[in-house]
Design a protein around this motif. Sequence first.
Motif, mmCIF file in Angstrom:
data_model
loop_
_atom_site.group_PDB
_atom_site.id
_atom_site.type_symbol
_atom_site.label_atom_id
_atom_site.label_comp_id
_atom_site.label_asym_id
_atom_site.label_seq_id
_atom_site.Cartn_x
_atom_site.Cartn_y
_atom_site.Cartn_z
ATOM 1 N N VAL A 295 0.945 -1.259 0.084
ATOM 2 C CA VAL A 295 0.036 0.042 -0.015
ATOM 3 C C VAL A 295 0.840 1.053 -0.003
ATOM 4 O O VAL A 295 1.930 1.302 0.885
ATOM 5 N N TYR A 296 0.714 2.241 -0.821
ATOM 6 C CA TYR A 296 1.705 3.264 -0.892
ATOM 7 C C TYR A 296 0.556 4.403 -0.841
ATOM 8 O O TYR A 296 -0.701 4.653 -1.805
ATOM 9 N N PRO A 297 0.972 5.560 -0.532
ATOM 10 C CA PRO A 297 0.220 6.956 -0.496
ATOM 11 C C PRO A 297 0.427 7.609 -1.676
ATOM 12 O O PRO A 297 1.565 7.460 -2.310
ATOM 13 N N TYR A 303 3.355 9.255 3.609
ATOM 14 C CA TYR A 303 3.953 8.202 4.118
ATOM 15 C C TYR A 303 3.790 8.050 5.841
ATOM 16 O O TYR A 303 3.308 6.910 6.367
ATOM 17 N N PRO A 304 4.275 9.195 6.469
ATOM 18 C CA PRO A 304 4.449 9.164 8.080
ATOM 19 C C PRO A 304 2.587 9.010 8.472
ATOM 20 O O PRO A 304 2.481 8.282 9.484
ATOM 21 N N LEU A 305 1.900 9.709 7.704
ATOM 22 C CA LEU A 305 0.425 9.541 8.297
ATOM 23 C C LEU A 305 0.037 8.112 7.889
ATOM 24 O O LEU A 305 -0.949 7.615 8.883
ATOM 25 N N LEU A 306 0.360 7.410 6.801
ATOM 26 C CA LEU A 306 -0.162 6.160 6.646
ATOM 27 C C LEU A 306 0.358 5.141 7.794
ATOM 28 O O LEU A 306 -0.410 4.343 8.425
ATOM 29 N N THR A 325 8.035 -0.799 3.277
ATOM 30 C CA THR A 325 8.552 -1.379 2.078
ATOM 31 C C THR A 325 8.934 -0.242 1.201
ATOM 32 O O THR A 325 8.482 1.036 1.573
ATOM 33 N N HIS A 326 9.788 -0.456 0.283
ATOM 34 C CA HIS A 326 10.389 0.886 -0.552
ATOM 35 C C HIS A 326 9.978 -0.081 -2.210
ATOM 36 O O HIS A 326 10.603 -0.955 -2.143
ATOM 37 N N SER A 327 9.409 0.764 -3.032
ATOM 38 C CA SER A 327 9.590 0.349 -4.296
ATOM 39 C C SER A 327 10.035 1.472 -5.059
ATOM 40 O O SER A 327 9.661 2.663 -4.842
ATOM 41 N N GLN A 328 10.920 0.865 -5.999
ATOM 42 C CA GLN A 328 11.445 2.079 -7.137
ATOM 43 C C GLN A 328 10.565 2.790 -7.722
ATOM 44 O O GLN A 328 10.898 4.091 -7.552
ATOM 45 N N GLY A 333 6.169 2.823 1.223
ATOM 46 C CA GLY A 333 4.830 2.156 1.434
ATOM 47 C C GLY A 333 5.056 0.921 2.569
ATOM 48 O O GLY A 333 5.844 1.035 3.235
ATOM 49 N N LEU A 334 3.801 0.502 2.914
ATOM 50 C CA LEU A 334 3.588 -0.568 3.473
ATOM 51 C C LEU A 334 3.313 -2.028 2.955
ATOM 52 O O LEU A 334 2.545 -1.879 2.060
#
Length: 590
Positions: A295-297, A303-306, A325-328, A333-334
């Motif tokens: 899940v990505y904002p 992101y901190p809010l998520l 997690t991190h996507s290129q 995201g989470l």
Amino acid sequence: MSHIRNFSIIAHIDHGKTTLTDRLLRLTGTVSERELHERMMDSNPIEQERGITIKMAPVRMEYKGATLNLIDTPGHVDFGYEVSRSLAACEGVLLVIDTTQGVQAQTLSNYEKAKALGLKIIPVLNKIDLPAADVEGTMLECMETFGFNESDFALVSAKSGLGVEKLLDKIIEDIPPAPIANDRPLRALVMTSKYDTHKGVIAYVRVVEGTLDKHTKLRTMSGTASFTPVEVGFFNPQMQPMVRLSAGEVGYIATGLKDIHQVKVGDTLTLARASAEVQPLPGFKEPQPMVYMEVYPIEGDDYPLLQDAVDKLSLHDAALDFAGTHSQALGNGLRMGFLGILHAEIVLERLQREFNLDLIATAPSVPYEITLTDGQKQLIHSPAQMPDPSLIREIHEPITKTLIFAPEKYVGPLMKWIRERRGELLTVNPVGTRTKLEYRLPLAELITDFHDTLKSISSGFASMEYQVVGYEPVDAVKVTIMINKEEVEALSIIAPRDQAEMRGREIVTKLKEVVPRQLFEVPIQAAIGGAIIARETIKAYRKDVTAKLYGGDVTRRQKLLKKQAKGKKKMKQIGKVELNQDTFLAVLKR
Ligand code: GDP
Ligand code: MG
């Protein structure tokens, strides 16, 4: 003999559990006519709106000198573990069957759960007020399937109240009283829990043996947490503080603890000073997240809010699993783990509604167990985590036992379709006018559009239920999706090798329909191990739209482009391309 009767209401979804609960609350005077609103046990707004029960809800009623503890349970398969827990606190169940529908998949699976625990089962034939009700047919079907006698049944209309008083008498007569065991050392079973900002973790308990009051210092038997309760009480259905809880009773203990994980569901609470001889009660298997999504904002800054929002939700929901997690392509995201698709939908809806977050969620994935060539094992939760094929010795995927009930005439088409979904037929049995099919089916096949397709092939008449039973080997590969020549890991999938090419082509075709046009031509490609297996091209956007204007009017052209820009809200920038949530859902549709 104890005057306490503890029972649950179990049924297939929509057969009338919650409506029957409302009716019982009213008849016993637990809730006055004025206070009662429809389906009041479904307290959460999403439960009210969707008409489903998510969390078990206990309530105490007094009737003709008896104390009746009723536990309303969720019907949906994602929350099936709540049913097992409710049953552990009961001596009996009401098995509700809608007489316009007959026995369905969850009627059977719930019956089997109750039977396995040796509970008294009262079959309740519901909705007898409806013209379409087939009371006799449903009764015969139940007698044949479950071996009931005619005298076992209660015939009711939960909606109108017809027959419900008789049912109350039957409950007192037929359901065994809770055993009396006040003089033994305290053992209370934690059925579920929730979090309250003031009272801390609130454990819903069945006191199996002993008594406790709010001055009794307690401890959990599996962990190290100890506490003196902030409050103890029962549900009416609101929390009603009391002096004491005794053996046989169902109620709550507000622990004052701040972390929901300190009081595990299935744990036993006992006296802090209990001797080592006191044994914990048989617990439950902890529910395992089986569906993972990233899940990505939409706005990277959110992101901190998520993170904060998910932290808050997980206080109430011990089954929710998450990690950063991190996507290129998509940024921070989470990765979130859910019990099933409905659980995921509800959590995502709450994040968007209660926390005002705009999110992109990737297609769901099951966990895979990967054995590497050097013998090491790892559990992966998304295609992005898949190691290089040259390093993989073996892959295991989760397998379910799936139960399907369908009218005879749909069985042929269903069997053909489920074979394509890698289902292995285990048994076929007639039940009344319908057929019961039992399958061994990979979970990965179930978490896409399986349920929708089942309903559409059977014109809505088939029902299903599943249970994850283990992991089995699968020959699977990663299908990589590239947009504008850039790999978008969040769109990639893991598929069985013999389906991979077809799935890759399907996704590329679907994406062509949903990826919004850009200012430039965008190639969409699918690749397996570096080889391109499918390609489509999305034509450039502006050229196309303004072409109709024959070049002339500049202001008109600008207006049109502005209008389109508005329609593009909630897009996520990926490289040079903008994508919306439809793009990620496209992967699901087969
Ligand atoms: P649950 O999913 O088992 O909790 O089912 P609900 O209690 O939410 O009921 C599902 C639907 O059936 C609702 O629209 C109810 O109003 C309806 N319903 C339940 N019991 C009866 C009944 O006895 N008669 C009629 N006509 N409708 C009923
Ligand atoms: Mg309900």
